[in-house]
Design an enzyme around this catalytic site. Structure first.
Site, PDB file in Angstrom:
ATOM      1  CD  GLU A  79      -1.429   2.365   2.002  1.00  0.00           C
ATOM      2  OE1 GLU A  79      -2.185   3.342   2.029  1.00  0.00           O
ATOM      3  OE2 GLU A  79      -0.281   2.422   2.476  1.00  0.00           O
ATOM      4  CB  CYS A 111      -4.488  -4.813   4.163  1.00  0.00           C
ATOM      5  SG  CYS A 111      -4.535  -3.226   4.966  1.00  0.00           S
ATOM      6  CB  THR A 152      -4.264   0.296  14.309  1.00  0.00           C
ATOM      7  OG1 THR A 152      -4.668   1.384  13.470  1.00  0.00           O
ATOM      8  CG2 THR A 152      -5.281   0.137  15.412  1.00  0.00           C
ATOM      9  CG  HIS A 233      -5.795  -7.883   7.294  1.00  0.00           C
ATOM     10  ND1 HIS A 233      -4.479  -7.467   7.369  1.00  0.00           N
ATOM     11  CD2 HIS A 233      -6.540  -6.746   7.327  1.00  0.00           C
ATOM     12  CE1 HIS A 233      -4.444  -6.146   7.428  1.00  0.00           C
ATOM     13  NE2 HIS A 233      -5.680  -5.684   7.411  1.00  0.00           N
ATOM     14  CE  LYS A 242     -13.703  -4.838  17.345  1.00  0.00           C
ATOM     15  NZ  LYS A 242     -14.866  -4.274  17.995  1.00  0.00           N
ATOM     16  CG  ASN A 275      -2.147  -2.904   9.824  1.00  0.00           C
ATOM     17  OD1 ASN A 275      -1.908  -3.932   9.196  1.00  0.00           O
ATOM     18  ND2 ASN A 275      -3.184  -2.128   9.547  1.00  0.00           N
ATOM     19  CB  SER A 307      -9.705  -0.722   3.317  1.00  0.00           C
ATOM     20  OG  SER A 307      -9.700  -1.102   4.662  1.00  0.00           O
TER      21      SER A 307
HETATM   22  N1  CAA Z   1     -10.002  -1.117  28.858  1.00  0.00           N
HETATM   23  C1  CAA Z   1     -10.309  -2.114  27.986  1.00  0.00           C
HETATM   24  N2  CAA Z   1     -10.907  -1.869  26.785  1.00  0.00           N
HETATM   25  C2  CAA Z   1     -11.193  -0.591  26.454  1.00  0.00           C
HETATM   26  C3  CAA Z   1     -10.884   0.479  27.322  1.00  0.00           C
HETATM   27  C4  CAA Z   1     -10.268   0.183  28.584  1.00  0.00           C
HETATM   28  N3  CAA Z   1      -9.948   1.134  29.451  1.00  0.00           N
HETATM   29  N4  CAA Z   1     -11.287   1.625  26.723  1.00  0.00           N
HETATM   30  C5  CAA Z   1     -11.830   1.292  25.513  1.00  0.00           C
HETATM   31  N5  CAA Z   1     -11.759  -0.044  25.359  1.00  0.00           N
HETATM   32  C6  CAA Z   1     -12.186  -0.841  24.190  1.00  0.00           C
HETATM   33  C7  CAA Z   1     -13.504  -0.396  23.584  1.00  0.00           C
HETATM   34  O1  CAA Z   1     -14.600  -0.937  24.278  1.00  0.00           O
HETATM   35  C8  CAA Z   1     -13.367  -0.941  22.162  1.00  0.00           C
HETATM   36  O2  CAA Z   1     -13.618  -2.327  22.182  1.00  0.00           O
HETATM   37  P1  CAA Z   1     -14.611  -2.961  21.073  1.00  0.00           P
HETATM   38  O3  CAA Z   1     -14.091  -2.549  19.722  1.00  0.00           O
HETATM   39  O4  CAA Z   1     -14.515  -4.426  21.313  1.00  0.00           O
HETATM   40  O5  CAA Z   1     -15.955  -2.376  21.326  1.00  0.00           O
HETATM   41  C9  CAA Z   1     -11.870  -0.786  21.891  1.00  0.00           C
HETATM   42  O6  CAA Z   1     -11.235  -0.631  23.165  1.00  0.00           O
HETATM   43  C10 CAA Z   1     -11.522   0.422  21.020  1.00  0.00           C
HETATM   44  O7  CAA Z   1     -12.128   1.543  21.585  1.00  0.00           O
HETATM   45  P2  CAA Z   1     -12.782   2.650  20.657  1.00  0.00           P
HETATM   46  O8  CAA Z   1     -13.711   1.995  19.670  1.00  0.00           O
HETATM   47  O9  CAA Z   1     -13.324   3.710  21.502  1.00  0.00           O
HETATM   48  O10 CAA Z   1     -11.455   3.145  19.898  1.00  0.00           O
HETATM   49  P3  CAA Z   1     -11.241   4.265  18.825  1.00  0.00           P
HETATM   50  O11 CAA Z   1     -12.467   5.061  18.567  1.00  0.00           O
HETATM   51  O12 CAA Z   1     -10.042   5.008  19.294  1.00  0.00           O
HETATM   52  O13 CAA Z   1     -10.913   3.467  17.449  1.00  0.00           O
HETATM   53  C11 CAA Z   1     -10.118   1.891  15.871  1.00  0.00           C
HETATM   54  C12 CAA Z   1     -10.358   2.177  17.355  1.00  0.00           C
HETATM   55  C13 CAA Z   1     -11.406   2.028  15.075  1.00  0.00           C
HETATM   56  C14 CAA Z   1      -9.576   0.475  15.707  1.00  0.00           C
HETATM   57  C15 CAA Z   1      -9.050   2.900  15.345  1.00  0.00           C
HETATM   58  O14 CAA Z   1      -7.815   2.624  15.973  1.00  0.00           O
HETATM   59  C16 CAA Z   1      -8.844   2.863  13.848  1.00  0.00           C
HETATM   60  O15 CAA Z   1      -9.538   3.580  13.125  1.00  0.00           O
HETATM   61  N6  CAA Z   1      -7.871   2.075  13.334  1.00  0.00           N
HETATM   62  C17 CAA Z   1      -7.554   1.997  11.914  1.00  0.00           C
HETATM   63  C18 CAA Z   1      -8.641   1.289  11.100  1.00  0.00           C
HETATM   64  C19 CAA Z   1      -8.529  -0.189  11.083  1.00  0.00           C
HETATM   65  O16 CAA Z   1      -7.506  -0.775  11.369  1.00  0.00           O
HETATM   66  N7  CAA Z   1      -9.638  -0.855  10.704  1.00  0.00           N
HETATM   67  C20 CAA Z   1      -9.655  -2.328  10.630  1.00  0.00           C
HETATM   68  C21 CAA Z   1     -10.310  -2.891   9.426  1.00  0.00           C
HETATM   69  S1  CAA Z   1      -9.668  -2.106   7.923  1.00  0.00           S
HETATM   70  C22 CAA Z   1      -8.329  -3.012   7.474  1.00  0.00           C
HETATM   71  O17 CAA Z   1      -8.071  -4.007   8.043  1.00  0.00           O
HETATM   72  C23 CAA Z   1      -7.525  -2.596   6.316  1.00  0.00           C
HETATM   73  C24 CAA Z   1      -6.283  -2.051   6.843  1.00  0.00           C
HETATM   74  O18 CAA Z   1      -5.507  -2.724   7.523  1.00  0.00           O
HETATM   75  C25 CAA Z   1      -5.958  -0.721   6.529  1.00  0.00           C
END
Ligand code: CAA
Length: 386
Positions: A79, A111, A152, A233, A242, A275, A307
């Site tokens: 990428e 990816c 990530t 992945h 998940k 990642n 993606s």
């Molecule tokens: N203790 C334990 N867990 C906690 C916590 C605490 N104190 N506080 C929060 N959490 C948990 C939340 O409950 C949540 O768990 P779930 O997802 O199981 O509900 C988790 O931690 C993450 O919390 P948030 O959802 O609030 O986190 P965020 O808003 O900061 O976003 C994310 C997380 C969406 C992964 C973000 O890091 C992101 O956008 N990452 C990049 C996108 C990505 O990797 N997407 C994956 C699919 S796309 C892909 O695979 C292609 C590619 O590689 C590019």
């Protein structure tokens, strides 16, 4: 004819940050990063490293003199390419000292493209079983400082030799690809960091996995207990959980529990590096093979996701003595050193990126075998340190 993955090797940078420290700096709970998202450490990329140096380092570990004689093609899946026109595979082919009578090309689809590379390689080997193909999945995942995606990020490369009568994994013929025009993650030509709709991408990923798995089951009649493990992945380790839980739901059978244990084994290295985009699935496979409960003859499932979006589910059968044909990832990870968050931020902002000037980087201090020395007249300059 049996065709598949003959050898695998991994390379990353020699620096990392501790994600508990990053969480504290960003005002987040450390448990959110280590439990909620499932990452412990993240590779830090000095400006003297890019996908060419990382890809060459991974490939160098697996190519013997004899391998080089049989190689017809080098495919680099990425990428994070370093040129909009010239394939990074050509730079890597040069750094590895490969024969000029070699095909070299770059593939892109977020990816996912390493999986396309493997399928294309399988076709090339089927046409000429004496030849082999080198597939290199190399990426630097950049979302930006202080963004939700920052935790990530990651970097590294997995090199794989595809051949007839492979030593690691024979690939089975049934494979399911699934593609839809989705805007969950993309990077315009003028950007060095990805745009991402993180929560949406997570949902699309799970949906694509279920679509591919169901179609694969219809086509083969295979059930979960036909597999020793499913690999995914892993943009972050929670993502694999998940996907697997979306399939298992409240299934507490011994087979379901075994799948959960094997998933944990496959996530071990991702937790330490982050990642790898195209390489993440394959680092997960290496992690499973070096940390899981697997034996020759076992069937492994592979779910690839990029993606944009494209998914693919396919499978392979483990071969006798597979463990001898993998590079020592544990050793690589143990030999890295930790840097501070301030140092990581400095390095993050020092990448060549969109810089158009002539630059000489501080390359002497980088202990890596292959280094990016800088750029002159818009040309990147690479060197193998002797
Ligand atoms: N203790 C334990 N867990 C906690 C916590 C605490 N104190 N506080 C929060 N959490 C948990 C939340 O409950 C949540 O768990 P779930 O997802 O199981 O509900 C988790 O931690 C993450 O919390 P948030 O959802 O609030 O986190 P965020 O808003 O900061 O976003 C994310 C997380 C969406 C992964 C973000 O890091 C992101 O956008 N990452 C990049 C996108 C990505 O990797 N997407 C994956 C699919 S796309 C892909 O695979 C292609 C590619 O590689 C590019």
């Amino acid at each position: 004819m049996k065709i598949g993955i003959d050898k695998m090797a991994f390379a990353t940078t020699d620096e990392y940050i501790d994600l508990r420290e990053l969480a504290r700096e960003r005002g987040d709970e450390p448990d959110k990063y280590t439990i909620g998202i499932g990452q412990d450490r993240q590779a830090v990329v000095p400006p003297t490293q890019d996908i060419v140096t990382l890809g060459a380092a991974a490939a160098k570990k697996l190519l013997s003199k004899d391998d080089k004689k049989h190689l017809s093609t080098v495919i680099v899946a990425t990428e994070s390419g370093i040129d909009n026109s010239k394939a990074s595979a050509i730079y890597i082919k040069h750094l590895l000292g490969l024969d000029d009578f070699t095909r070299a090309v770059e593939l892109k689809e977020a990816c996912y493209s390493a999986t396309a590379g493997i399928q294309f390689a399988k076709g090339l080997v089927a046409m000429n079983p004496q030849s082999t193909v080198l597939v290199i999945a190399a990426d630097i995942a950049r979302y930006g400082l202080k963004t939700p995606g920052e935790v990530t990020q990651g970097a590294g490369a997995v090199a794989m030799l595809i051949s007839a009568d492979p030593h690691i994994l024979t690939l089975e013929d049934t494979t399911v690809s699934y593609t839809k025009d989705v805007m969950d993650f993309w990077r315009p030509l003028y950007a060095t960091e990805a745009n991402v709709d993180g929560k949406y991408s997570t949902n699309v990923y799970v949906d694509f996995f279920l679509q591919c798995w169901q179609r694969y089951q219809q086509m083969t009649g295979r059930q979960l207990d036909d597999f020793a493990a499913l690999t995914f992945h892993l943009p972050f380790t929670k993502m694999g959980k998940k996907a697997l839980e979306a399939l298992l739901k409240d299934n507490q059978s011994p087979v379901a529990d075994k799948m959960r244990e094997q998933l944990t084994a496959s996530q071990k290295y991702c937790r330490e590096v982050g990642n790898l985009y195209t390489g993440s699935l394959y680092l997960g496979v290496m992690s499973l093979l070096q940390n899981g409960q697997v034996n020759p003859g076992d069937r492994i499932g592979l779910f690839s996701y990029g993606s944009g979006a494209e998914g693919e589910f396919y499978s392979g059968i483990l071969q006798p003595h597979f463990e001898k044909y993998l590079s020592d990832v544990k050793d690589d990870l143990a030999n890295r050193h930790q840097v501070s968050i301030a140092e990581y931020e400095k390095q993050f902002n020092s990448q060549l990126g969109m810089n158009q000037d002539d630059v000489e980087l501080d390359w002497q201090s980088d202990p890596a075998l292959f280094i990016l020395k800088g750029q002159k007249e818009h040309k990147r300059i690479y060197q193998e340190k002797k």
